[in-house]
Design a protein around this motif. Structure first.
Motif, mmCIF file in Angstrom:
data_model
loop_
_atom_site.group_PDB
_atom_site.id
_atom_site.type_symbol
_atom_site.label_atom_id
_atom_site.label_comp_id
_atom_site.label_asym_id
_atom_site.label_seq_id
_atom_site.Cartn_x
_atom_site.Cartn_y
_atom_site.Cartn_z
ATOM 1 N N ILE A 102 40.613 31.383 -17.305
ATOM 2 C CA ILE A 102 40.430 32.385 -16.259
ATOM 3 C C ILE A 102 40.539 31.736 -14.875
ATOM 4 C CG2 ILE A 102 38.845 34.072 -15.259
ATOM 5 C CD1 ILE A 102 39.918 34.881 -17.998
ATOM 6 N N GLY A 103 41.349 32.354 -14.008
ATOM 7 C CA GLY A 103 41.564 31.777 -12.681
ATOM 8 C C GLY A 103 42.260 30.439 -12.801
ATOM 9 N N CYS A 104 43.345 30.412 -13.562
ATOM 10 C CA CYS A 104 43.975 29.133 -13.941
ATOM 11 C C CYS A 104 44.643 28.425 -12.779
ATOM 12 C CB CYS A 104 44.987 29.366 -15.059
ATOM 13 S SG CYS A 104 46.446 30.334 -14.575
ATOM 14 N N GLY A 105 44.908 29.143 -11.683
ATOM 15 C CA GLY A 105 45.526 28.496 -10.541
ATOM 16 C C GLY A 105 46.857 27.870 -10.889
ATOM 17 N N LEU A 106 46.982 26.584 -10.605
ATOM 18 C CA LEU A 106 48.236 25.870 -10.830
ATOM 19 C C LEU A 106 48.312 25.255 -12.215
ATOM 20 C CD1 LEU A 106 48.567 24.167 -7.332
ATOM 21 C CD2 LEU A 106 49.218 26.456 -8.044
ATOM 22 N N GLY A 107 47.330 25.550 -13.065
ATOM 23 C CA GLY A 107 47.447 25.202 -14.471
ATOM 24 C C GLY A 107 46.800 23.913 -14.919
ATOM 25 N N ASP A 108 45.951 23.305 -14.106
ATOM 26 C CA ASP A 108 45.347 22.030 -14.498
ATOM 27 C C ASP A 108 44.581 22.137 -15.818
ATOM 28 O OD1 ASP A 108 46.347 21.015 -12.139
ATOM 29 O OD2 ASP A 108 44.429 21.063 -11.072
ATOM 30 N N VAL A 109 43.702 23.130 -15.908
ATOM 31 C CA VAL A 109 42.906 23.295 -17.123
ATOM 32 C C VAL A 109 43.778 23.812 -18.261
ATOM 33 C CG1 VAL A 109 41.006 24.601 -18.164
ATOM 34 C CG2 VAL A 109 40.743 23.623 -15.882
ATOM 35 N N THR A 110 44.685 24.721 -17.956
ATOM 36 C CA THR A 110 45.563 25.282 -18.989
ATOM 37 C C THR A 110 46.320 24.177 -19.714
ATOM 38 O OG1 THR A 110 45.868 27.227 -17.572
ATOM 39 C CG2 THR A 110 47.368 26.974 -19.427
ATOM 40 N N LEU A 111 46.908 23.266 -18.968
ATOM 41 C CA LEU A 111 47.713 22.211 -19.576
ATOM 42 C C LEU A 111 46.846 21.226 -20.355
ATOM 43 C CD1 LEU A 111 50.299 21.473 -16.732
ATOM 44 C CD2 LEU A 111 50.402 23.144 -18.582
ATOM 45 N N ALA A 112 45.663 20.910 -19.817
ATOM 46 C CA ALA A 112 44.756 20.011 -20.532
ATOM 47 C C ALA A 112 44.278 20.653 -21.832
ATOM 48 C CB ALA A 112 43.563 19.654 -19.644
ATOM 49 N N ALA A 113 43.973 21.943 -21.798
ATOM 50 C CA ALA A 113 43.531 22.642 -23.001
ATOM 51 C C ALA A 113 44.655 22.718 -24.025
ATOM 52 C CB ALA A 113 43.036 24.043 -22.641
ATOM 53 N N ALA A 114 45.884 22.900 -23.559
ATOM 54 C CA ALA A 114 47.026 22.967 -24.478
ATOM 55 C C ALA A 114 47.190 21.666 -25.252
ATOM 56 C CB ALA A 114 48.298 23.293 -23.698
ATOM 57 N N GLN A 115 46.934 20.563 -24.597
ATOM 58 C CA GLN A 115 46.980 19.280 -25.305
ATOM 59 C C GLN A 115 45.877 19.198 -26.345
ATOM 60 O OE1 GLN A 115 46.823 16.290 -22.196
ATOM 61 N NE2 GLN A 115 49.059 16.226 -22.040
ATOM 62 N N ALA A 116 44.707 19.744 -26.021
ATOM 63 C CA ALA A 116 43.569 19.669 -26.935
ATOM 64 C C ALA A 116 43.775 20.519 -28.186
ATOM 65 C CB ALA A 116 42.287 20.094 -26.218
ATOM 66 N N LEU B 179 46.400 30.779 -22.881
ATOM 67 C CA LEU B 179 46.900 31.764 -21.929
ATOM 68 C C LEU B 179 46.173 31.568 -20.612
ATOM 69 C CD1 LEU B 179 48.599 34.298 -21.270
ATOM 70 C CD2 LEU B 179 46.644 35.672 -22.061
ATOM 71 N N GLY B 180 46.910 31.197 -19.579
ATOM 72 C CA GLY B 180 46.349 31.058 -18.243
ATOM 73 C C GLY B 180 46.497 32.350 -17.470
ATOM 74 N N VAL B 181 45.407 32.814 -16.882
ATOM 75 C CA VAL B 181 45.375 34.088 -16.163
ATOM 76 C C VAL B 181 44.990 33.830 -14.715
ATOM 77 C CG1 VAL B 181 44.189 36.303 -15.975
ATOM 78 C CG2 VAL B 181 44.804 35.404 -18.226
ATOM 79 N N ASP B 182 45.730 34.437 -13.797
ATOM 80 C CA ASP B 182 45.375 34.308 -12.384
ATOM 81 C C ASP B 182 45.836 35.549 -11.642
ATOM 82 O OD1 ASP B 182 44.387 31.653 -10.707
ATOM 83 O OD2 ASP B 182 45.428 33.106 -9.445
ATOM 84 N N ILE B 183 45.255 35.740 -10.460
ATOM 85 C CA ILE B 183 45.563 36.906 -9.640
ATOM 86 C C ILE B 183 46.650 36.595 -8.612
ATOM 87 C CG2 ILE B 183 43.931 36.559 -7.731
ATOM 88 C CD1 ILE B 183 42.990 39.494 -8.308
ATOM 89 N N SER B 184 47.095 35.320 -8.582
ATOM 90 C CA SER B 184 48.087 34.869 -7.611
ATOM 91 C C SER B 184 49.433 34.599 -8.280
ATOM 92 C CB SER B 184 47.607 33.588 -6.914
ATOM 93 O OG SER B 184 48.647 33.007 -6.156
ATOM 94 N N ALA B 185 50.441 35.389 -7.947
ATOM 95 C CA ALA B 185 51.773 35.191 -8.512
ATOM 96 C C ALA B 185 52.377 33.842 -8.114
ATOM 97 C CB ALA B 185 52.691 36.341 -8.100
ATOM 98 N N PRO B 186 52.257 33.386 -6.860
ATOM 99 C CA PRO B 186 52.807 32.075 -6.518
ATOM 100 C C PRO B 186 52.172 30.934 -7.315
ATOM 101 C CG PRO B 186 52.416 33.345 -4.526
ATOM 102 C CD PRO B 186 51.777 34.101 -5.650
ATOM 103 N N PHE B 187 50.862 31.022 -7.563
ATOM 104 C CA PHE B 187 50.207 29.993 -8.364
ATOM 105 C C PHE B 187 50.783 29.973 -9.777
ATOM 106 C CE2 PHE B 187 45.851 29.714 -5.993
ATOM 107 C CZ PHE B 187 46.527 29.374 -4.834
ATOM 108 N N ASN C 209 53.128 26.135 -26.519
ATOM 109 C CA ASN C 209 51.803 26.694 -26.821
ATOM 110 C C ASN C 209 51.066 27.148 -25.570
ATOM 111 O OD1 ASN C 209 51.313 24.136 -25.784
ATOM 112 N ND2 ASN C 209 49.626 23.684 -27.186
ATOM 113 N N VAL C 210 51.821 27.451 -24.502
ATOM 114 C CA VAL C 210 51.232 27.866 -23.228
ATOM 115 C C VAL C 210 51.913 29.133 -22.743
ATOM 116 C CG1 VAL C 210 50.942 27.264 -20.791
ATOM 117 C CG2 VAL C 210 50.591 25.536 -22.534
ATOM 118 N N GLY C 211 51.112 30.064 -22.205
ATOM 119 C CA GLY C 211 51.636 31.250 -21.545
ATOM 120 C C GLY C 211 50.820 31.545 -20.315
ATOM 121 N N PHE C 212 51.359 32.361 -19.424
ATOM 122 C CA PHE C 212 50.648 32.734 -18.202
ATOM 123 C C PHE C 212 50.776 34.234 -17.978
ATOM 124 C CE2 PHE C 212 51.741 28.269 -17.509
ATOM 125 C CZ PHE C 212 50.495 27.756 -17.170
ATOM 126 N N ALA C 213 49.747 34.821 -17.367
ATOM 127 C CA ALA C 213 49.754 36.257 -17.102
ATOM 128 C C ALA C 213 49.167 36.527 -15.731
ATOM 129 C CB ALA C 213 48.949 36.999 -18.165
#
Length: 285
Positions: free
Chosen positions: A54-68, A76-84, A97-101
Motif C-alpha cells: 500500500i502506497g508503494c511509491g517508486l516500488g522499493d518495498v514492492t521489489l524487495a517483497a517480490a524477491q522474498a 501488487l503495488g498500489v499507489d495514488i500517483s500515476a508518475p510514481f 511476479n510484480v504488478g502495479f495498480a
C-alpha cells in the motif's frame, strides 16, 4: 480509480513537491533502506505468498517483497500517483511476479480474501478515513492474513523532520499550526491512537512497537543536508514563504551543522523512531 483522497492524489501525482520524490529517487531509497529491511524482517514473507503493498511509491518495498516471495508468489503495488507507478513499473521490468495498480486504497474494491500479506512503508498515514481504509485493505487479506506497516514515530525521535524544520523556521518564520493527527507524515506518531483505529476497523492480534534505527542518507554530510532541505519540512517552509536561493542555501548550511553529530566515518547515520504495526484479518486460513 475510485478516489476518496483527492488532495493526496493531487499532491503526490501532480505537485512540484510530490514530483521531487522522482528527482531524488536514489537518495530517498538509500535513506529509507533500513525501514524496508525492518518491514521485511517483521513481515517474514514466505515463498509463494501473494502480497499487497500500500502506497508503494517508486516500488522499493514492492521489489524487495517480490524477491522474498519468489517466482511462485506475487506482489501488487498500489499507489495514488500515476508518475510514481510509471517509474516503479520501469524498475520492475522483466519481473513476472510484480504488478502495479493506480488506486486509492481507502475505497478501491480489491479482490476479496486474495492476499496473504499487506505491507506498507510510510503509506498508511494519509487516508481521510483511516478506519475505512484499514477495513477495506483488510478485506483483500485471506482470513488470518497479516498486515505489517511502518510509520514515523513522534517528532522528538525523528531529526529527519525536526532539524530541517527548525533551520527553516529560524530563517523564515513559523508556518500555521496543523493538527498532528491529521493525514500526513506524522499522523501515526501516537501508537495507542492508531491501534485503537485498527481495532475499530475489525483487525485482530494487533501489535505495535516503536523501533529505533538509523536512516542512511547518501553523499555524506553535504548530500544529507541537501536532501533534507529539498524534501520535507524545510521544503514546505521555503515554499510557504516563497524563499529565495539565498534562504535555501542558509537553511542547508544550518541543517549541515545540525547533522554533524551524526557523522560516522564520513557518512551520516540519522537516528529515527519508526512505529511498526502488525495485525491480522480475523479468522483462520
Amino acid at each position: 480509480m475510485t478516489e476518496t483522497n483527492h488532495d493526496q492524489a493531487e499532491y503526490w501525482g501532480k505537485s512540484a513537491s510530490g514530483m521531487k520524490w522522482l528527482t531524488f529517487e536514489e537518495q530517498i531509497a538509500a535513506s529509507f533502506a533500513p525501514v524496508v529491511d525492518l518491514l521485511l524482517e517483521r513481515a517474514a514473507l514466505k515463498p509463494g505468498q501473494r502480497v499487497l503493498d500500500i502506497g508503494c511509491g517508486l516500488g522499493d518495498v514492492t521489489l524487495a517483497a517480490a524477491q522474498a516471495v519468489g517466482p511462485g508468489g506475487h506482489v501488487l503495488g498500489v499507489d495514488i500517483s500515476a508518475p510514481f507507478l510509471e517509474r516503479a513499473g520501469l524498475r520492475a521490468s522483466g519481473m513476472g511476479n510484480v504488478g502495479f495498480a493506480l488506486a486509492d486504497a481507502q475505497s478501491e474494491p480489491f479482490a476479496p480474501a486474495e492476499r496473504d500479506a499487506v505491507l506498507s512503508r510510510f503509506g498508511m498515514m494519509f487516508f481521510s478515513d483511516t478506519v475505512a481504509a484499514f477495513a477495506n485493505i483488510a478485506r483483500a487479506l485471506k482470513p488470518g492474513g497479516r498486515m505489517t506497516f511502518a510509520a514515523w514515530g513522534p517528532l522528538a525521535g525523528n531529526p529527519w523532520f525536526y532539524l530541517p524544520h527548525r533551520a527553516a523556521t529560524d530563517r523564515l518564520g513559523q508556518m500555521p499550526k496543523v493538527d498532528r493527527n491529521a493525514p500526513g507524515p506524522l499522523a501515526f506518531h501516537d501508537i495507542d491512537r492508531v491501534t485503537g483505529l485498527m481495532a475499530e476497523a475489525g483487525l485482530a492480534d494487533i501489535e505495535a512497537q516503536a523501533v529505533d534505527l538509523n536512516l542512511t542518507p547518501p553523499g555524506g554530510l553535504e548530500g544529507a543536508a541537501a536532501l533534507c532541505t529539498r524534501l520535507g519540512p524545510a521544503a514546505r517552509v521555503l515554499a510557504h514563504f516563497n524563499g529565495s536561493e539565498a534562504d535555501e542555501a542558509a537553511i542547508r548550511d544550518a541543517v549541515s551543522a545540525a547533522l554533524e553529530p551524526y557523522v560516522e566515518g564520513g557518512e551520516v547515520l540519522m537516528p529515527a523512531t519508526i512505529n511498526l504495526f502488525q495485525a491480522r484479518r480475523a479468522g483462520t486460513a
